[in-house]
Design a protein around this motif. Structure first.
Motif, short mmCIF file in Angstrom:
data_model
loop_
_atom_site.label_atom_id
_atom_site.label_comp_id
_atom_site.label_asym_id
_atom_site.label_seq_id
_atom_site.Cartn_x
_atom_site.Cartn_y
_atom_site.Cartn_z
N ARG A 35 0.81 -1.22 0.00
CA ARG A 35 0.00 0.00 0.00
C ARG A 35 0.84 1.27 0.00
O ARG A 35 0.31 2.37 -0.22
CB ARG A 35 -0.93 0.01 1.22
CG ARG A 35 -1.88 -1.17 1.26
CD ARG A 35 -2.82 -1.09 2.44
NE ARG A 35 -3.72 0.06 2.35
CZ ARG A 35 -4.64 0.36 3.25
NH1 ARG A 35 -4.79 -0.43 4.31
NH2 ARG A 35 -5.42 1.41 3.11
N HIS A 36 2.12 1.14 0.25
CA HIS A 36 2.98 2.32 0.36
C HIS A 36 4.22 2.19 -0.52
O HIS A 36 5.28 2.71 -0.17
CB HIS A 36 3.38 2.54 1.83
CG HIS A 36 2.23 2.55 2.78
ND1 HIS A 36 1.36 3.62 2.88
CD2 HIS A 36 1.80 1.61 3.67
CE1 HIS A 36 0.44 3.35 3.80
NE2 HIS A 36 0.67 2.13 4.28
N GLY A 37 4.07 1.49 -1.63
CA GLY A 37 5.22 1.25 -2.50
C GLY A 37 5.86 2.53 -3.02
O GLY A 37 7.08 2.62 -3.16
N GLY A 38 5.03 3.54 -3.30
CA GLY A 38 5.56 4.80 -3.79
C GLY A 38 6.44 5.49 -2.78
O GLY A 38 7.50 6.05 -3.14
N GLN A 39 6.05 5.47 -1.52
CA GLN A 39 6.86 6.07 -0.47
C GLN A 39 8.19 5.33 -0.31
O GLN A 39 9.24 5.96 -0.14
CB GLN A 39 6.10 6.04 0.86
CG GLN A 39 4.92 6.98 0.94
CD GLN A 39 4.19 6.83 2.26
OE1 GLN A 39 3.10 6.26 2.33
NE2 GLN A 39 4.80 7.32 3.32
N VAL A 40 8.12 4.01 -0.35
CA VAL A 40 9.35 3.22 -0.21
C VAL A 40 10.30 3.52 -1.37
O VAL A 40 11.50 3.71 -1.18
CB VAL A 40 9.03 1.72 -0.14
CG1 VAL A 40 10.32 0.89 -0.12
CG2 VAL A 40 8.19 1.40 1.10
N ALA A 41 9.75 3.57 -2.58
CA ALA A 41 10.58 3.82 -3.76
C ALA A 41 11.22 5.21 -3.70
O ALA A 41 12.40 5.38 -4.05
CB ALA A 41 9.74 3.68 -5.03
N ALA A 42 10.46 6.21 -3.27
CA ALA A 42 11.00 7.57 -3.17
C ALA A 42 12.12 7.64 -2.14
O ALA A 42 13.16 8.28 -2.38
CB ALA A 42 9.88 8.55 -2.81
N GLU A 43 11.93 6.99 -1.02
CA GLU A 43 12.96 7.00 0.01
C GLU A 43 14.19 6.22 -0.44
O GLU A 43 15.34 6.63 -0.19
CB GLU A 43 12.41 6.40 1.31
CG GLU A 43 13.39 6.37 2.46
CD GLU A 43 13.80 7.75 2.98
OE1 GLU A 43 14.79 7.82 3.74
OE2 GLU A 43 13.12 8.75 2.64
#
Length: 243
Positions: A35-43
């Protein structure tokens, strides 16, 4: 025939690569990615850029960079490179030399003279050979191809200024484009940074052209991949703790 295939027969390399692959597969199953893949990728992208710049001597705290207070041109170049990678994946497999030039323009702006941006300083024949190896290569295992791309560019230093940022970005493009790490989550740069003496030493060993030198680099690369996979877990845990 894959010209790099014999490298997997070097002592300990196939098991090391297999272990690294397992670490990546396990990290890709982290529940934060659902559900938070975008946040993980950005970090992951941010941490990779900070580590890559540090390996060029531009050392800054992660939180300072996150806060936007770091104006150092090498750090800014590494951030531009990291941001550009998703848009260069498809082109990398078709026109590697064009992508390398683009990466250098992004990485070295403000560091070298504008006239030198995207221009080779030497090693054109070897760069051509590397481009032929990359273009359309669906045979060489992705991790092995990325390791060789990285090491060749580190050895050649074909561009003025922060050519290491270019080398690490090209390796990351290989991992993404060949489906090893399609979302660009594995922060291999963090693995290199955490083992910097080994990174520098094994790259120097590779440059000797000896079998032992190549083996030393490949073992390091597998370890850096594993460390980069572990960073996904660290990032994912942090994201879940914050929601």
């Amino acid at each position: 025939m894959d010209p790099l295939a014999p490298l997997l027969d070097l002592t300990d390399i196939a098991p090391a690569f297999a272990d690294a692959r397992q670490a990546v597969d396990a990290a890709h199953r982290h529940r934060a990615l659902r559900r938070h893949g975008g946040q993980v990728a950005a970090e992951a992208s941010l941490r990779a850029a900070v580590a890559s710049a540090a390996l060029e001597g531009s050392v800054h705290e992660l939180e300072e960079v996150r806060g936007g207070t770091v104006t150092d041109p090498v750090m800014q170049g590494a951030l531009r490179v990291a941001e550009s990678l998703p848009g260069l994946v498809d082109l990398w497999s078709r026109a590697p030399r064009q992508v390398l030039a683009k990466l250098h323009v992004l990485a070295a702006r403000g560091v070298v003279h504008d006239h030198d941006l995207g221009r080779l300083t030497g090693g054109a024949e070897r760069i051509d050979a590397l481009a032929r190896l990359v273009a359309g290569n669906e045979t060489t295992p992705p991790m092995l191809l990325a390791a060789i791309v990285h090491a060749e560019l580190l050895t050649l230093q074909p561009f003025a200024g922060p050519s290491g940022v270019v080398a690490r970005a090209a390796a990351r493009l290989t991992l993404i484009g060949r489906g090893f790490d399609p979302r660009g989550l594995v922060t291999v740069e963090v693995g290199h940074r955490s083992r910097e003496p080994e990174y520098v030493g094994s790259a120097g060993a590779y440059a000797t052209g000896t079998t032992d030198g190549v083996r030393s680099w490949l073992r390091h690369y597998a370890a850096a991949i594993t460390a980069g996979a572990e960073e996904i877990t660290v990032i994912g845990d942090g994201v879940l703790a914050a929601v």
